[in-house]
Scaffold this active site. Sequence first.
Site, PDB file in Angstrom:
ATOM      1  N   ALA A  36      -6.958   6.450   9.286  1.00  0.00           N
ATOM      2  CA  ALA A  36      -6.098   6.514   8.252  1.00  0.00           C
ATOM      3  C   ALA A  36      -6.664   6.361   6.806  1.00  0.00           C
ATOM      4  CB  ALA A  36      -4.359   6.041   8.649  1.00  0.00           C
ATOM      5  N   ARG A  55       0.637  -1.220  -0.352  1.00  0.00           N
ATOM      6  CA  ARG A  55       0.249  -0.485   0.119  1.00  0.00           C
ATOM      7  C   ARG A  55       0.555   0.985  -0.091  1.00  0.00           C
ATOM      8  NH1 ARG A  55       0.481   2.974   4.898  1.00  0.00           N
ATOM      9  NH2 ARG A  55       0.861   0.743   7.030  1.00  0.00           N
ATOM     10  N   TYR A  62      -0.718   1.626  12.591  1.00  0.00           N
ATOM     11  CA  TYR A  62      -0.639   0.716  14.301  1.00  0.00           C
ATOM     12  C   TYR A  62      -2.387   0.313  13.951  1.00  0.00           C
ATOM     13  CZ  TYR A  62      -1.181  -1.746  18.134  1.00  0.00           C
ATOM     14  OH  TYR A  62      -0.973  -1.830  20.096  1.00  0.00           O
ATOM     15  N   HIS A  63      -2.546  -1.398  13.953  1.00  0.00           N
ATOM     16  CA  HIS A  63      -3.462  -1.729  13.678  1.00  0.00           C
ATOM     17  C   HIS A  63      -4.198  -2.762  15.000  1.00  0.00           C
ATOM     18  CE1 HIS A  63      -4.314  -0.452   9.355  1.00  0.00           C
ATOM     19  NE2 HIS A  63      -3.659  -1.834   9.327  1.00  0.00           N
ATOM     20  N   PHE A  97      -8.836   1.508   4.482  1.00  0.00           N
ATOM     21  CA  PHE A  97      -8.908   2.572   5.627  1.00  0.00           C
ATOM     22  C   PHE A  97      -9.186   1.547   7.070  1.00  0.00           C
ATOM     23  CE2 PHE A  97     -13.510   2.127   4.717  1.00  0.00           C
ATOM     24  CZ  PHE A  97     -14.146   1.419   5.557  1.00  0.00           C
ATOM     25  N   CYS A 138       1.809   7.569  10.580  1.00  0.00           N
ATOM     26  CA  CYS A 138       1.960   7.931   9.357  1.00  0.00           C
ATOM     27  C   CYS A 138       3.024   9.106   8.630  1.00  0.00           C
ATOM     28  CB  CYS A 138       0.250   8.716   8.844  1.00  0.00           C
ATOM     29  SG  CYS A 138      -1.500   7.367   8.834  1.00  0.00           S
TER      30      CYS A 138
END
Length: 222
Positions: A145, A78, A84-85, A159, A176
Amino acid sequence: MSLHQRRCLLHNLELKPYTDALMWQRTLLGDRINDPSLEDILILLEHPPVYTLGQGASSEFLKFDHTNSIYEVHRVERGGEVTYHCPGQLVGYPILNLQRYRKDLHWYLRQLEEVLIRTLKAYGLQGERNPGFTGVWLEGRKVAAIGIKVSRWITMHGFALNVCPDMIGFERIVPCGITDKPVGSLAQWIPDITCLEVRSHVAQCFAEVFDVELVTDGAVNS
């Protein structure tokens, strides 16, 4: 008869490892490159804690040594920098054939922002764009994000909306790559908010913005 010209399959999943979701997206993308007539898909899910970097992202925005780390880190195809997830963050992966919509990546990014802005509006919150950046802000804090990949006008990635995540994970990165704008989550404005309830708003706003009929194909906890 549906008023919409397009259908979009909705996969509404709960917690899925990042690498599993990534391989699934790549498979769906490849299938649609080979057969552009296949239907569009929207995947909504959450991930266990994981850091991801876009293909051109700088590792200097990680505040730890990613080569010797206890944290899961992946560099993927991407755009964008590090993000961060984690559970409590709602992630959306649209697999769309933009030839059915508009062959314009800037338009697509703005549409994804619009989905999230409308979602916030459902809670009486005024989401905003920030000129020069991609994503959605709320009172100066970045709450969503966006990072995408498009091949043959087929999209993947998407997203991430901070609903009620543990924000500590963001302290280990420069989210980011933006040093002077803090991240936030909807729970800072609505303390009892949950990803489960936000999913329905995101799905509805996605259907409105992209003018599609969402067809449920998968349930939470699947």
